[in-house]
Enzyme design. Structure first.
Site, PDB file in Angstrom:
ATOM      1  CD  GLU A 100     -15.108 -11.643   5.483  1.00  0.00           C
ATOM      2  OE1 GLU A 100     -15.100 -10.638   6.206  1.00  0.00           O
ATOM      3  OE2 GLU A 100     -15.446 -12.767   5.862  1.00  0.00           O
ATOM      4  CB  SER A 360      18.513 -59.674 -24.468  1.00  0.00           C
ATOM      5  OG  SER A 360      18.814 -60.925 -24.086  1.00  0.00           O
TER       6      SER A 360
END
Length: 707
Positions: A100, A360
């Site tokens: 490019e 518990s």
């Protein structure tokens, strides 16, 4: 004779000079007007829309910067921030610039050579062969998109490109281009493209992938992989061929890259830790990148663990898991549900933040306060027998009783009666106050004060708070507020007091001896399980010297699940979670200064046996009487056909001051002999109360069932 007039050259020049001056003036005026007009046009363009161009999808990243989750922008586009040097494969960047903009790092926004070459190719071949736009000019077009292609549009790009080069560095320009470049559909930028098409970040790309990504932005909609894969492949191959022509790659490499098929389907965007990400985005507004304390590698293995275990446990079951770094208090894994997208399991409800009954799991803190107060030691003996506190009569989970047991064994077996007896001595308000002081929030019914039932789950708590408390045990008694979002303001957090170091170490040492589930190894992890009333919640929280992991299992709607208990449902997930960390358990800290390490017989007399409030305490060192046999809650089978002597039931007593009287159901039946034994006639079938009273009035009682 006529007169001849002669015009000399200097005179002609003199006449033309005013005209030339006029023409020059006109041209100068036109030039000035053109320049002024051009300048006005440039000014009319306004400032560069950099702020809008820099808008990206909000992303959450882990403690190492790895992507956890990305959120689409308001218009549905995926656009992620990019750092080309740190996060993009150099092969792709080299191909992109070679294809490019070969002089990207040398021009100032416009490349005259590229423009001239493109114009010459258009004139000689009749069609566009290569574009003359630089990366900067393409960025200008992306920042101000226009459909038409004209001289005006190209001129605008040139002007904008020069402005961009004046305001941004080359690296900033490249990064912004890589964030905005279109790749088809709603994918913008190199990261969105690689995640959407390849399911990975662009840090490592093959030659075939890099060439494909170079080709797509040239015509993103006609080369969409999910619609036009053949066109995309052809464009990729043209990129490879040109790179061979320019000797950027070898022909053999190009042949191998061309043989690679292109993806034909979009992949889903990554969604790791969705509940943590949602929470962070709700708290941190308008931040493009939010850093969390999570470890993505651990998160990746715990999410499928939760999903698979929930599927195995049945429909509508969900699982929550949280992992905490003990030293820092940072949350390193956060699994809010079994499956974020499973509506049947209320997947988007974060169960690590849901208030549930802890069963518990608060017992260790009861024992810790008892150790801290000094009235009991892990080797002390304690009674596990039926007992009543006003109208409250706690029972063990399996409805049996163990009799006299060491305190550490009572905690490891999660016996209810000893825990409530200790809580009665410690004080419920003190337990609640200490837990809140350590940074956890206990939720009680409206206008209700803490009661003894809170020791067995009669209170609400979240998995996050519970894990923070257990991390405090690993830290020898101090907790750190949990941190999940990294901000400058929460780097330093004050520690909070839970227990003194010796008590915290004693609790951790006891929990290390808890019998593990079938998939666990003994003495590797200190852990505790819990089951809420009605089988609605199953818990398991454990820690080693490095991390604490908490697990919750149940239905998000709170419906009971018969048979859902912590040891069978949650504990195996806990041990699997530790195994999936990929690291061996780290030993707990060494005993702190002042820790008493002794067997029961070596303990000081007051610590050898737990005495509830109000029980007689000897001043001369004598022990109160204690019925050693039969055990409280035991069942006695009597063979009455063998005669009265053979059917006699033995009673054996320890401690106490002779003479001692034996009572059966409140009626005296004789005295205990010198060996502290006696044979008694068994009462009729049913429950019988056996009581021994010594010479000082101290007594002990057991209840047995005679058959």
């Amino acid at each position: 004779m006529s007169e001849v007039v002669t015009i000399t050259p200097s005179a002609g020049k003199a006449r033309r000079w005013p005209r030339l001056k006029l023409l020059a003036a006109i041209l100068a005026a036109v030039a000035v007007l053109a320049i002024v007009g051009f300048a006005g046009w440039v000014i009319s363009l306004g400032p560069l829309p950099l702020e809008k161009a820099r808008e990206v999808s909000t992303t959450t990243v882990d403690r190492n910067g790895k992507l956890l989750r990305a959120y689409a922008m308001a218009d549905g586009r995926w656009r992620l921030p990019v750092d080309a040097k740190a996060n993009v494969d150099p092969t792709y960047v080299k191909l992109l610039l070679a294809f490019e903009d070969q002089r990207f790092y040398s021009h100032h926004g416009v490349d005259p050579l590229a423009l001239g070459r493109a114009a010459f190719q258009l004139a000689t071949r009749g069609h566009i062969v290569s574009g003359g736009s630089t990366i900067t000019m393409q960025l200008a077009r992306l920042m101000e998109p226009r459909r038409q292609r004209s001289v005006y549009a190209k001129l605008r790009q040139i002007v904008r490109a020069i402005e961009i080069e004046r305001q941004m560095s080359k690296d900033e320009i490249l990064n912004l281009y890589l964030a905005l470049a279109p790749f088809g559909g709603n994918l913008e930028g190199i990261r969105a493209a690689t995640l959407g098409y390849f399911g990975k970040e662009p840090k490592r790309l093959s030659l075939a992938e890099a060439a494909l990504l170079v080709a797509l932005p040239q015509s993103p909609e006609t080369r969409r992989l999910d619609r036009y894969p053949l066109a995309a492949r052809a464009a990729r191959d043209r990129v490879l061929e040109r790179m061979v022509e320019e000797r950027r790659i070898t022909a053999d490499d190009a042949v191998q890259a061309k043989a690679v098929p292109v993806p034909k389907l979009r992949k889903p965007m990554p969604i790791l830790a969705p509940h943590a990400s949602d929470q962070a985005v709700a708290i941190i507004k308008d931040a493009p990148v939010i850093r969390l304390t999570l470890d993505s590698s651990l998160q990746k293995v715990l999410e499928p663990l939760a999903r698979d275990r929930a599927l195995a446990l049945g429909p509508n079951i969900s699982v929550g898991i949280i992992a905490i770094d003990n030293a820092s208090g940072d949350v390193i894994a956060h699994v809010g549900s079994a499956d974020y997208f499973d509506e049947s399991r209320a997947g988007q409800v974060d169960m690590t933040r849901a208030v549930r009954s802890p069963g518990s799991t608060l017992k260790p803190f009861i024992y810790g306060l008892a150790f801290e107060d000094g009235f009991v030691h892990p080797e002390s003996l304690i009674e596990d027998r039926p007992i009543r506190f006003g109208s409250y009569a706690p029972e063990n989970f399996d409805l049996t009783y163990q009799g006299t047991v060491p305190v550490k064994r009572a905690l490891q077996l999660s016996l209810n009666v000893p825990a409530i007896a200790l809580l009665d001595r410690v004080g419920t308000s003190r337990l609640a106050s200490r837990i809140r002081q350590a940074g956890a929030n206990l939720v009680l019914p409206k206008e209700e004060a803490p009661g003894l039932a809170m020791g067995l789950g009669g209170v609400g708590v979240t998995l996050r708070d519970l894990a923070q408390l257990y991390a405090g045990l690993a830290r020898l008694g101090n907790t750190r507020p949990l941190r999940e979002i990294v901000t400058p303001s929460n780097e330093e957090r004050d520690t909070l007091r839970l227990l003194d170091p010796v008590a915290a170490w004693q609790v951790g040492n006891v929990l290390m001896g808890t019998p593990p589930p079938e998939n666990g190894v003994h003495n590797r992890i200190a852990f505790k399980t819990g089951t809420s009333y009605g089988y609605r919640d199953a818990w398991s929280v454990g820690f080693d010297g490095r991390i604490t992991i908490g697990v919750w299992v149940g239905r998000p709607d709170g419906a009971p699940v018969p048979g859902l208990i912590g040891r069978a449902a949650a504990a195996p997930i806990l041990f699997d979670a530790f195994a999936r960390t990929g690291k061996l358990p780290v030993p707990l800290p060494r005993p702190p200064k002042g820790a008493l390490l002794a067997s029961n017989t070596k303990l000081p007399p007051p610590l050898r046996r737990f005495r509830p409030i109000g029980e007689l305490v000897r001043s001369g060192g004598e022990q109160a009487p204690h019925i050693q046999f039969p055990l409280n809650g035991s069942r006695i089978d009597v063979d009455r056909s063998a005669g009265s002597e053979a059917a006699a039931m033995p009673v054996r007593v320890a401690g106490g001051v002779l003479p001692m009287t034996m009572l059966v159901n409140g009626m005296a039946v004789g005295e205990i002999d010198g060996r502290r034994q006696r044979l008694i006639d068994p009462p009729g079938p049913g429950f019988a109360r056996l009581t021994v009273i010594d010479a000082t009035g101290a007594a002990d009682t057991v209840v047995v069932r005679v058959q």
